[in-house]
Motif scaffolding. Structure first.
Motif, PDB file in Angstrom:
ATOM      1  N   ARG A  14       0.838  -1.212   0.000  1.00  0.00           N
ATOM      2  CA  ARG A  14       0.000   0.000   0.000  1.00  0.00           C
ATOM      3  C   ARG A  14       0.869   1.257   0.000  1.00  0.00           C
ATOM      4  NH1 ARG A  14      -3.348   3.156  -1.923  1.00  0.00           N
ATOM      5  NH2 ARG A  14      -4.731   4.279  -0.523  1.00  0.00           N
ATOM      6  N   ILE A  15       1.936   1.240   0.779  1.00  0.00           N
ATOM      7  CA  ILE A  15       2.843   2.396   0.782  1.00  0.00           C
ATOM      8  C   ILE A  15       3.397   2.618  -0.623  1.00  0.00           C
ATOM      9  CG2 ILE A  15       5.064   3.285   1.618  1.00  0.00           C
ATOM     10  CD1 ILE A  15       4.406   1.870   4.332  1.00  0.00           C
ATOM     11  N   GLU A  17       2.005   1.772  -3.411  1.00  0.00           N
ATOM     12  CA  GLU A  17       0.912   2.295  -4.240  1.00  0.00           C
ATOM     13  C   GLU A  17       0.768   3.796  -4.031  1.00  0.00           C
ATOM     14  OE1 GLU A  17      -2.480   0.042  -2.997  1.00  0.00           O
ATOM     15  OE2 GLU A  17      -1.853  -1.755  -4.088  1.00  0.00           O
ATOM     16  N   LEU A  18       0.844   4.237  -2.792  1.00  0.00           N
ATOM     17  CA  LEU A  18       0.745   5.672  -2.506  1.00  0.00           C
ATOM     18  C   LEU A  18       1.920   6.430  -3.131  1.00  0.00           C
ATOM     19  CD1 LEU A  18      -0.342   5.398   1.232  1.00  0.00           C
ATOM     20  CD2 LEU A  18      -1.776   6.179  -0.675  1.00  0.00           C
ATOM     21  N   LEU A  19       3.103   5.851  -3.047  1.00  0.00           N
ATOM     22  CA  LEU A  19       4.284   6.505  -3.621  1.00  0.00           C
ATOM     23  C   LEU A  19       4.260   6.502  -5.142  1.00  0.00           C
ATOM     24  CD1 LEU A  19       7.074   5.227  -1.200  1.00  0.00           C
ATOM     25  CD2 LEU A  19       5.976   7.489  -1.259  1.00  0.00           C
ATOM     26  N   ASP A  21       1.978   7.463  -6.875  1.00  0.00           N
ATOM     27  CA  ASP A  21       1.319   8.714  -7.263  1.00  0.00           C
ATOM     28  C   ASP A  21       2.248   9.918  -7.138  1.00  0.00           C
ATOM     29  OD1 ASP A  21      -1.059   7.393  -7.837  1.00  0.00           O
ATOM     30  OD2 ASP A  21      -1.845   7.669  -5.811  1.00  0.00           O
ATOM     31  N   GLN A  24       5.864  11.587  -1.335  1.00  0.00           N
ATOM     32  CA  GLN A  24       4.978  11.762  -0.185  1.00  0.00           C
ATOM     33  C   GLN A  24       5.814  11.966   1.075  1.00  0.00           C
ATOM     34  OE1 GLN A  24       1.437  11.083   0.042  1.00  0.00           O
ATOM     35  NE2 GLN A  24       1.179  10.752  -2.140  1.00  0.00           N
ATOM     36  N   LEU A  29       2.082   9.649   4.580  1.00  0.00           N
ATOM     37  CA  LEU A  29       2.008   8.193   4.453  1.00  0.00           C
ATOM     38  C   LEU A  29       1.496   7.567   5.741  1.00  0.00           C
ATOM     39  CD1 LEU A  29       5.409   7.626   2.634  1.00  0.00           C
ATOM     40  CD2 LEU A  29       3.133   7.242   1.649  1.00  0.00           C
ATOM     41  N   VAL A  32      -2.345   7.957   6.225  1.00  0.00           N
ATOM     42  CA  VAL A  32      -3.148   7.038   5.410  1.00  0.00           C
ATOM     43  C   VAL A  32      -3.043   5.613   5.933  1.00  0.00           C
ATOM     44  CG1 VAL A  32      -3.400   6.012   3.105  1.00  0.00           C
ATOM     45  CG2 VAL A  32      -3.026   8.473   3.337  1.00  0.00           C
ATOM     46  N   ILE A  33      -1.825   5.177   6.215  1.00  0.00           N
ATOM     47  CA  ILE A  33      -1.611   3.791   6.649  1.00  0.00           C
ATOM     48  C   ILE A  33      -2.263   3.550   8.006  1.00  0.00           C
ATOM     49  CG2 ILE A  33       0.131   2.075   7.279  1.00  0.00           C
ATOM     50  CD1 ILE A  33      -0.196   2.627   4.219  1.00  0.00           C
ATOM     51  N   GLU A  36      -6.004   3.188   7.394  1.00  0.00           N
ATOM     52  CA  GLU A  36      -6.395   1.982   6.663  1.00  0.00           C
ATOM     53  C   GLU A  36      -6.064   0.685   7.403  1.00  0.00           C
ATOM     54  OE1 GLU A  36      -4.933   2.052   2.645  1.00  0.00           O
ATOM     55  OE2 GLU A  36      -5.940   3.941   2.201  1.00  0.00           O
TER      56      GLU A  36
END
Length: 126
Positions: A14-15, A17-19, A21, A24, A29, A32-33, A36
């Protein structure tokens, strides 16, 4: 740590996936983590450390902030390893496309018959 060990963890995936974009901050980060996955800030920091140490992420300091980005080198290595297996799903996808095309062709061939039947006053059962 092996690339698949790193990628095997859902938090680290997931991290990444965020990166994907864009860059960050560790704070963004973590926010969000935590929302979630419900894990602590130190736990998120440990996942970021694993990503840094394994080469999947880089970090740069800007004042007191830490900004993370994806390093694609290990991902390219994973992609190269997966390349030998692509033929397995490519063949199946090609077969699926053939079957879909066959179905579309059969529907098109039936359509003029149906319209022709309706024009002659015959009714199709609903």
């Amino acid at each position: 740590m092996h690339a698949f060990d790193v990628l095997g963890d859902p938090v680290r995936r997931r991290i990444l996936e965020l990166l994907a974009d864009g860059e960050q901050s560790s704070g963004a980060l973590t926010e969000v983590i935590q929302a979630e996955f419900g894990i602590s800030q130190p736990a998120v920091s440990q996942h970021l450390k694993v990503l840094r140490d394994s080469g999947f992420a880089t970090v740069r300091a800007v004042g007191t902030r830490r900004l993370y980005t994806v390093d694609t080198t290990p991902l390219r290595e994973v992609d190269a390893w997966l390349e030998r297996f692509r033929g397995f799903w490519s063949q199946r996808l090609d077969a699926l496309e053939t079957e879909l095309a066959r179905g579309r062709r059969e529907r098109r061939q039936r359509e003029p018959q149906r319209r022709g039947d309706d024009d002659e006053g015959h009714h199709r059962a609903a």
